[in-house]
Structures are given as structure tokens and as C-alpha cells.
Design an enzyme around this catalytic site. Structure first.
Site, mmCIF file in Angstrom:
data_model
loop_
_atom_site.group_PDB
_atom_site.id
_atom_site.type_symbol
_atom_site.label_atom_id
_atom_site.label_comp_id
_atom_site.label_asym_id
_atom_site.label_seq_id
_atom_site.Cartn_x
_atom_site.Cartn_y
_atom_site.Cartn_z
ATOM 1 N N GLU A 302 0.821 -1.271 0.110
ATOM 2 C CA GLU A 302 -0.091 -0.091 -0.125
ATOM 3 C C GLU A 302 0.771 1.342 0.025
ATOM 4 O O GLU A 302 0.595 2.229 -0.733
ATOM 5 C CB GLU A 302 -0.738 0.179 1.214
ATOM 6 C CG GLU A 302 -2.017 -1.090 1.248
ATOM 7 C CD GLU A 302 -2.795 -1.525 0.073
ATOM 8 O OE1 GLU A 302 -3.115 -0.375 -0.603
ATOM 9 O OE2 GLU A 302 -2.665 -2.604 -0.393
ATOM 10 N N TRP A 305 1.912 1.806 -3.486
ATOM 11 C CA TRP A 305 0.715 2.322 -4.476
ATOM 12 C C TRP A 305 0.811 4.071 -4.003
ATOM 13 O O TRP A 305 0.833 4.539 -5.245
ATOM 14 C CB TRP A 305 -0.597 1.885 -3.896
ATOM 15 C CG TRP A 305 -1.041 0.672 -4.483
ATOM 16 C CD1 TRP A 305 -1.141 -0.617 -4.177
ATOM 17 C CD2 TRP A 305 -1.928 0.282 -5.734
ATOM 18 N NE1 TRP A 305 -1.651 -1.438 -4.833
ATOM 19 C CE2 TRP A 305 -2.180 -0.752 -5.983
ATOM 20 C CE3 TRP A 305 -1.564 1.472 -6.953
ATOM 21 C CZ2 TRP A 305 -2.340 -1.444 -7.197
ATOM 22 C CZ3 TRP A 305 -2.156 0.887 -8.032
ATOM 23 C CH2 TRP A 305 -2.532 -0.462 -8.349
ATOM 24 N N TRP A 334 -20.281 10.195 -20.558
ATOM 25 C CA TRP A 334 -21.008 9.985 -19.358
ATOM 26 C C TRP A 334 -22.246 10.549 -19.240
ATOM 27 O O TRP A 334 -22.755 11.289 -20.113
ATOM 28 C CB TRP A 334 -20.162 10.763 -18.375
ATOM 29 C CG TRP A 334 -18.631 10.450 -18.250
ATOM 30 C CD1 TRP A 334 -17.701 10.995 -18.834
ATOM 31 C CD2 TRP A 334 -18.179 9.430 -17.935
ATOM 32 N NE1 TRP A 334 -16.530 10.448 -18.733
ATOM 33 C CE2 TRP A 334 -16.917 9.258 -17.948
ATOM 34 C CE3 TRP A 334 -18.643 8.291 -17.000
ATOM 35 C CZ2 TRP A 334 -15.900 8.422 -17.500
ATOM 36 C CZ3 TRP A 334 -17.792 7.203 -16.493
ATOM 37 C CH2 TRP A 334 -16.269 7.281 -16.871
ATOM 38 N N ASN A 369 -10.632 1.804 2.241
ATOM 39 C CA ASN A 369 -10.376 1.534 0.816
ATOM 40 C C ASN A 369 -11.378 0.838 0.049
ATOM 41 O O ASN A 369 -11.613 1.068 -0.856
ATOM 42 C CB ASN A 369 -8.870 1.175 1.008
ATOM 43 C CG ASN A 369 -8.472 1.080 -0.404
ATOM 44 O OD1 ASN A 369 -8.220 1.793 -1.101
ATOM 45 N ND2 ASN A 369 -8.241 -0.268 -0.713
ATOM 46 N N TRP A 387 -15.830 10.183 -13.766
ATOM 47 C CA TRP A 387 -14.901 10.124 -12.132
ATOM 48 C C TRP A 387 -14.545 11.299 -11.714
ATOM 49 O O TRP A 387 -14.457 11.614 -10.530
ATOM 50 C CB TRP A 387 -13.909 9.046 -12.744
ATOM 51 C CG TRP A 387 -12.954 9.518 -13.667
ATOM 52 C CD1 TRP A 387 -12.796 9.396 -14.924
ATOM 53 C CD2 TRP A 387 -11.692 10.612 -13.206
ATOM 54 N NE1 TRP A 387 -11.590 10.146 -15.473
ATOM 55 C CE2 TRP A 387 -10.953 10.730 -14.499
ATOM 56 C CE3 TRP A 387 -11.339 11.315 -12.283
ATOM 57 C CZ2 TRP A 387 -9.712 11.649 -14.579
ATOM 58 C CZ3 TRP A 387 -9.996 11.831 -12.155
ATOM 59 C CH2 TRP A 387 -9.531 12.260 -13.695
ATOM 60 N N TRP A 410 -9.373 7.023 -8.239
ATOM 61 C CA TRP A 410 -10.639 7.238 -8.981
ATOM 62 C C TRP A 410 -10.468 6.585 -10.469
ATOM 63 O O TRP A 410 -11.370 6.148 -10.975
ATOM 64 C CB TRP A 410 -10.963 8.832 -8.951
ATOM 65 C CG TRP A 410 -11.845 9.214 -8.015
ATOM 66 C CD1 TRP A 410 -11.476 9.585 -6.763
ATOM 67 C CD2 TRP A 410 -13.332 8.653 -7.832
ATOM 68 N NE1 TRP A 410 -12.710 9.605 -5.838
ATOM 69 C CE2 TRP A 410 -13.829 9.238 -6.509
ATOM 70 C CE3 TRP A 410 -14.309 8.065 -8.813
ATOM 71 C CZ2 TRP A 410 -15.322 9.010 -6.309
ATOM 72 C CZ3 TRP A 410 -15.590 7.984 -8.282
ATOM 73 C CH2 TRP A 410 -16.002 8.369 -7.008
HETATM 74 P P1 FAD Z 1 -3.655 1.403 5.234
HETATM 75 O O1 FAD Z 1 -4.287 0.364 4.635
HETATM 76 O O2 FAD Z 1 -3.218 1.461 6.629
HETATM 77 O O3 FAD Z 1 -2.364 1.967 4.222
HETATM 78 C C1 FAD Z 1 -1.038 2.651 4.633
HETATM 79 C C2 FAD Z 1 -0.998 4.090 3.851
HETATM 80 O O4 FAD Z 1 -0.665 3.617 2.544
HETATM 81 C C3 FAD Z 1 -2.243 4.808 3.857
HETATM 82 O O5 FAD Z 1 -2.494 5.650 5.134
HETATM 83 C C4 FAD Z 1 -2.018 5.622 2.598
HETATM 84 O O6 FAD Z 1 -1.082 6.588 2.697
HETATM 85 C C5 FAD Z 1 -1.345 4.714 1.683
HETATM 86 N N1 FAD Z 1 -2.203 3.994 0.604
HETATM 87 C C6 FAD Z 1 -3.118 2.706 1.066
HETATM 88 N N2 FAD Z 1 -3.740 2.443 -0.083
HETATM 89 C C7 FAD Z 1 -3.399 3.311 -1.015
HETATM 90 C C8 FAD Z 1 -3.828 3.283 -2.448
HETATM 91 N N3 FAD Z 1 -4.795 2.588 -3.061
HETATM 92 N N4 FAD Z 1 -3.360 4.427 -3.135
HETATM 93 C C9 FAD Z 1 -2.539 5.318 -2.481
HETATM 94 N N5 FAD Z 1 -2.133 5.180 -1.178
HETATM 95 C C10 FAD Z 1 -2.607 4.285 -0.455
HETATM 96 N N6 FAD Z 1 -5.742 7.876 -0.216
HETATM 97 C C11 FAD Z 1 -5.369 9.237 0.429
HETATM 98 O O7 FAD Z 1 -4.431 9.077 1.048
HETATM 99 N N7 FAD Z 1 -5.748 10.139 0.022
HETATM 100 C C12 FAD Z 1 -7.127 10.245 -1.007
HETATM 101 O O8 FAD Z 1 -7.459 11.252 -1.435
HETATM 102 C C13 FAD Z 1 -7.407 9.045 -1.181
HETATM 103 N N8 FAD Z 1 -8.663 8.737 -2.266
HETATM 104 C C14 FAD Z 1 -8.754 7.697 -2.936
HETATM 105 C C15 FAD Z 1 -9.798 7.587 -3.853
HETATM 106 C C16 FAD Z 1 -10.336 6.386 -4.185
HETATM 107 C C17 FAD Z 1 -11.504 6.228 -5.417
HETATM 108 C C18 FAD Z 1 -9.757 5.250 -3.778
HETATM 109 C C19 FAD Z 1 -10.123 3.670 -4.353
HETATM 110 C C20 FAD Z 1 -8.548 5.268 -3.033
HETATM 111 C C21 FAD Z 1 -8.284 6.398 -2.341
HETATM 112 N N9 FAD Z 1 -7.104 6.421 -1.446
HETATM 113 C C22 FAD Z 1 -6.871 7.802 -1.113
HETATM 114 C C23 FAD Z 1 -6.248 5.372 -1.196
HETATM 115 C C24 FAD Z 1 -6.794 4.479 0.189
HETATM 116 O O9 FAD Z 1 -8.368 4.326 0.139
HETATM 117 C C25 FAD Z 1 -6.375 5.193 1.388
HETATM 118 O O10 FAD Z 1 -5.182 5.805 1.534
HETATM 119 C C26 FAD Z 1 -6.798 4.148 2.530
HETATM 120 O O11 FAD Z 1 -8.034 3.995 2.428
HETATM 121 C C27 FAD Z 1 -6.361 4.945 3.910
HETATM 122 O O12 FAD Z 1 -6.634 4.274 5.090
HETATM 123 P P2 FAD Z 1 -5.419 3.760 5.769
HETATM 124 O O13 FAD Z 1 -4.697 4.902 6.482
HETATM 125 O O14 FAD Z 1 -6.122 2.866 6.863
HETATM 126 O O15 FAD Z 1 -4.592 2.853 4.867
#
Ligand code: FAD
Length: 500
Positions: A302, A305, A334, A369, A387, A410
Site C-alpha cells: 500500500e 501504491w 457519461w 479503502n 469520475w 478514481w
Molecule cells: P492503510 O491500508 O493502513 O495503508 C497505509 C497507507 O498507505 C495509507 O495511509 C495511505 O497513505 C497509503 N495507501 C493505502 N492504499 C493506498 C492506495 N490505494 N493508493 C495510494 N495510497 C494508498 N488515499 C489518500 O491518502 N488520499 C486520497 O485522497 C485517496 N483517495 C482515494 C480515492 C479512491 C477512489 C480510492 C479507491 C482510494 C483512495 N485513496 C486515497 C487510497 C486509500 O483508500 C487510502 O489511502 C486508505 O483507505 C487510507 O486508509 P489507511 O490509512 O487505513 O490505509
């Protein structure tokens, strides 16, 4: 690190420009600024009457935040952290100033003026990948250089700097999996070691005036603030949840993920601190995808990512302008029905998992997520709404709003993005709900009016939605029929079929 310009003998102070990095630990610019003034003192050889100082600055540009739809809850979170940062810096003998500016374009000249007032020899900051910020920094560098003031930019928002993880042709990867392999192998040779908080550079200062940002804010008190708090949450997560991360990360009713994104988004915590803490407990987190390291391995993916989307933003600057990554998507027609969009925003689509997720977002400023993927897929595929509408709404609500991750998430969900996600893969919100919230615990938490509805019914909303409505449960009938919406989406999204 990018070094700009020469030094001017008359000036001796250093300025740290804080942006999306509101912390004092693992902060390269702050650390270097403190080293810079210490080196000057050592070179002078004897105690000076006017020892060099380090200052901190933050530029407040509310008009830009409004035009970029930064969420009021995130602005409140930033304000709370600015106050805490001022206190942490004061303990290091560093005075912190906030420049309140009318326009984003005013930043370079205001900084130049501040540098002149404070006898600054060099400004230290973290590089930012977004197009506007990058252009602003180039202008700042030029303006400061004209005055003989240095401007040093550091990498630190990602684990590996953008532009350093490339394919065999020397280009940025367009898909995630090979990027992640190259990323892991580079990190294996580059241990994550966070920088310490610098030693004080002067006597402790008093902080007298609270910092207030002149913009619309919404309380973020649901979220604890502070660098110490963020580190404690990180330690706790790594200690108690990381081993089980793979098993629970997709279940929104349990605390299976770290919830650290609000802190990472504004830089209260650095990704290096995250990786280092995970590796200290699970040393195989970068390479071992099995056994006791599996959870940590998945979590590190993650973080990868997160890096990936930031690297993409630098390699493809058009992403900052919310263009489709895949140009074939420009041909999608759309539907963009404003009423349906409003129902999606309010959590009134008649699909319990979608609605509960949107209410979680509206109430807390955060969404799990798995749910972000479900609601984004629903908006773009079931409702055929661009989107960009959803991306903007997320920015307006999220406490962890982050341009790169939001845009990436997105576009991935809409199928217009960088990954090999075929356009015809359409999430079924009902089977997603059955799989990831089987007992309906999450749904009932945010839709208490469904408390008495059986779990089986919660996952068959297309059949029972009308029932629920009829029985006056204060819950709407589904706004679209899943099967019909799926066929409609397949037809519209076939614009993305590659030419034979
Ligand atoms: P954990 O699962 O604990 O992951 C640790 C860290 O890894 C997160 O805090 C985050 O910084 C990073 N991370 C995790 N998953 C992703 C991912 N798919 N993409 C990029 N980084 C990731 N994340 C944001 O920080 N800001 C946003 O504006 C954002 N918008 C999103 C919009 C959509 C449509 C989707 C599908 C995902 C988005 N995410 C975003 C990614 C992800 O959903 C969140 O980072 C995550 O839910 C944060 O929860 P956590 O800190 O418990 O994550």
C-alpha cells in the site's frame, strides 16, 4: 536535493518552508537548516554576538484552497497541526511564522520579502510533485537566486524519489506490478532510516499567538492531532494489527487498516517512518510474502501504491489537470445526471453498502479503502457519472485528501487509469457487500434505520429496496437496477475497446 544559487556573506539565517510536511522528525529540510546554522557557528570559531537563527514559515493561501476544493475538515486538521508545529519548533529555538496571502501567485514575492527581512541565506523545503506547486517552486528559486539567496529542495514525500524507479527503457512504468518489483528491490539496498529531531539551535521560545487559518473549516476533533499521536498510532498498529493486515484489511467493520492516511497526507508522519517501524518488527516486510511477514508485506504494498501514484503525477503532469490517463476514455459518453449524483453524495442510492460508505465519508471525513473502490465503481459504472465529479466530491470531504492518491484511485476504479483494469470489470455492490460486510455490521453502524433488516436482505437491495421503502423504514428504493445498469455501463464503456 536540488541546490540553487549562491550564498551572500551578509546573510546568515536559514528558513524552513513547511508545506505538506507538518512535523519535526524525519524532516530533511529542517535537519539541514539546523546543520547549516551550526556549521556557520563552528566556522566562526568563537561565540557570535548575533548567532545565526533558523526560522520556519508556512504560506496560507485560502483562495487557492477554495479553488482546489480542499476539504474544510482537512483545513481544520492542518490548523491544529500548525499550532502544534509552532510549539515543537519553539522548543528547538525556532520561530515559526505564517504568511497570510490573498493569492497563491503572491507566494514567491512574499517569501522573497520575508527572506530580506530576516536576513535569510538559504530556504529549505521538500519538493512537491503537483504541477502548480512545482511551477511555483521554480519561480521562487529564480527570485531568490536573483537576491543571492539559496533554495534547497529535498525529497521526502515518497519512499523513493519520483523519477528514480524506471523500466528498462528508462521510462516511468505504466502499470503497478513491475513498478512495485523494481521499487522493492531498490529499497532493499537503501534502508529506511528516519532522521532524528534536530538538536535545539537556540533557547526555547514562547508561543504567544494561536495560529488561525482564515478559511472555512469543519471540526476534525474526531481525529487526534499531533506528531506524537501519529507515531503512537503507527507503533500500535504495527504491534497489534500488522500481522493480521492481509486478513482484515478489506473488512470495513473492523479496525484492520492503520487509519494513518490523514497524517501521511499532510506530512505529520513520513512514509520512511512507516516503513522503518514496520521493518523493525517484520524485517522481511519488503521481500517475504508469506508466513508471519505476509501482513507487513501487504501493507508495504500500500505504501508502494502511494509512491506509484506520486511518481505518475511527476511523469505525467496532465494528471494534475484531471485528464484521463487512458486517452481512449475521452470517448466515453457519461450520463452525468445531477440528481443521481446528489443522491450518491448523500448516501441515498438504495444500495446499503454504498450509502453507509458515503455516510461514513460525510460524517467522519474518511472512508475505508474497500468502500472507496465500491462507491467509485458505482458512481462511474452504475450511474455512468464522470469520475471527475466523484474525485472532486472526495476532495471536498476527505481529511486525507491527496491529489495523487485520489486521482489514481478514481481513475483505477473508473477503468480510465494506468493499470491493466479492463473497462468491463464492474463491481457488483451486492456481492461486494455480502463478501466484505457479511453480517451487515458496518452497514448498520452508519444506517441505523436498517438495524432490524436481516443480513441476507441487506445484500439483495435490488429486490428488497422497494420492500424497505414500502414498509416505511426511511430507506429509499434503489435508484438503478444492478443488472440493467451493468449492461448500460458495458455499452458506454466499450468506447475504451482498443482498436483491433
Ligand atoms: P492503510 O491500508 O493502513 O495503508 C497505509 C497507507 O498507505 C495509507 O495511509 C495511505 O497513505 C497509503 N495507501 C493505502 N492504499 C493506498 C492506495 N490505494 N493508493 C495510494 N495510497 C494508498 N488515499 C489518500 O491518502 N488520499 C486520497 O485522497 C485517496 N483517495 C482515494 C480515492 C479512491 C477512489 C480510492 C479507491 C482510494 C483512495 N485513496 C486515497 C487510497 C486509500 O483508500 C487510502 O489511502 C486508505 O483507505 C487510507 O486508509 P489507511 O490509512 O487505513 O490505509
Amino acid at each position: 536535493m536540488t541546490s540553487v544559487s549562491a550564498n551572500n556573506d551578509l546573510r546568515q539565517n536559514a528558513l524552513v518552508w513547511f508545506r505538506q510536511d507538518l512535523r519535526v522528525a524525519d524532516h530533511g529540510p529542517l535537519y539541514s537548516a539546523c546543520q547549516f546554522v551550526k556549521a556557520q557557528a563552528e566556522n566562526a570559531g568563537m561565540p557570535s554576538e548575533r548567532p545565526a537563527k533558523v526560522y520556519g514559515v508556512f504560506t496560507s493561501t485560502p483562495s487557492q484552497w477554495v479553488s482546489h476544493d480542499i476539504a474544510p475538515i482537512q483545513l481544520d486538521f492542518i490548523e491544529r497541526h500548525l499550532n502544534m508545529l509552532a510549539t515543537s519548533l519553539a522548543a528547538l529555538g525556532i520561530e515559526f511564522k505564517v504568511l497570510h496571502l490573498d493569492r497563491f501567485e503572491d507566494v514567491p514575492s512574499a517569501l522573497r520579502q520575508l527572506c530580506q527581512q530576516l536576513d535569510i541565506a538559504c530556504v529549505f523545503a521538500h519538493a512537491e510533485p503537483e504541477v502548480n506547486e512545482h511551477q511555483r517552486d521554480q519561480k521562487v528559486g529564480r527570485m531568490l537566486a536573483e537576491q543571492g539567496i539559496g533554495f534547497e529542495l529535498f525529497e521526502g514525500h515518497t519512499l523513493l524519489p519520483p523519477g528514480t524507479v524506471l523500466n528498462q527503457s528508462g521510462k516511468m512504468f505504466r502499470v503497478f506490478t513491475p513498478f512495485s518489483r523494481a521499487w522493492r528491490s531498490q529499497l532493499m539496498n537503501r534502508p529506511a532510516v528516519p532522521l532524528a529531531v534536530p538538536e535545539p539551535v537556540g533557547p526555547r521560545l514562547d508561543v504567544t499567538e494561536p495560529i488561525s487559518l482564515d478559511c472555512k473549516k469543519r471540526s476534525s476533533q474526531l481525529w487526534r492531532a499531533g506528531e506524537g499521536e501519529a507515531k503512537r498510532l503507527l507503533e500500535e498498529f504495527v504491534h497489534h494489527n500488522l500481522a493480521e493486515y492481509r486478513a482484515f484489511r478489506d473488512i470495513p467493520s473492523v479496525d484492520g487498516t492503520s487509519c494513518l492516511s490523514p497524517y501521511l497526507a499532510i506530512g505529520v508522519l513520513s512514509p520512511t517512518q512507516c516503513l522503518a517501524t514496520a521493518m523493525a518488527r517484520f524485517p522481511g516486510a519488503l521481500i517475504d510474502d508469506s508466513g508471519e511477514h505476509a501482513g507487513a508485506f501487504t501493507w508495504v504494498t500500500e505504501l508502494c501504491w502511494r509512491d506509484f501514484y506520486r511518481h505518475l503525477l511527476v511523469a505525467f503532469p496532465n494528471l494534475s489537470k484531471t485528464r484521463n490517463f487512458n486517452e481512449l476514455a475521452d470517448g466515453i459518453r457519461w450520463r452525468n445526471n445531477a440528481e443521481e449524483f446528489a443522491l450518491w453524495c448523500q448516501g441515498k442510492t438504495g444500495y446499503p453498502i454504498v450509502d453507509a460508505a458515503m455516510i461514513q465519508l460525510n460524517q467522519t471525513g474518511w472512508m475505508h479503502n474497500r468502500l472507496r473502490m465500491i462507491v467509485a465503481s458505482f458512481l462511474t459504472k452504475h450511474l455512468l457519472i464522470d469520475w471527475r465529479w466523484g474525485e472532486r466530491y472526495f476532495r471536498q470531504q476527505l481529511i486525507d485528501g491527496d491529489l495523487a492518491a485520489n486521482n489514481g484511485g478514481w481513475q483505477w476504479s473508473a477503468g480510465t487509469g494506468c493499470d491493466a483494469q479492463p473497462y468491463f470489470r464492474i463491481f457488483n455492490p451486492l456481492s461486494q457487500s455480502e463478501k466484505f460486510d457479511p453480517e451487515g455490521k458496518f452497514i448498520r453502524k452508519f444506517l441505523p434505520q436498517l438495524a432490524s433488516v436481516s443480513s441476507r436482505k441487506l445484500h439483495t437491495a435490488d429486490i428488497v429496496g422497494a420492500d424497505l421503502f414500502a414498509s416505511e423504514l426511511d430507506y429509499p428504493a434503489p435508484i438503478v437496477d444492478h443488472k440493467a445498469a451493468r449492461l448500460r455501463a458495458l455499452d458506454a464503456l466499450s468506447a475504451m475497446k482498443r482498436a483491433p
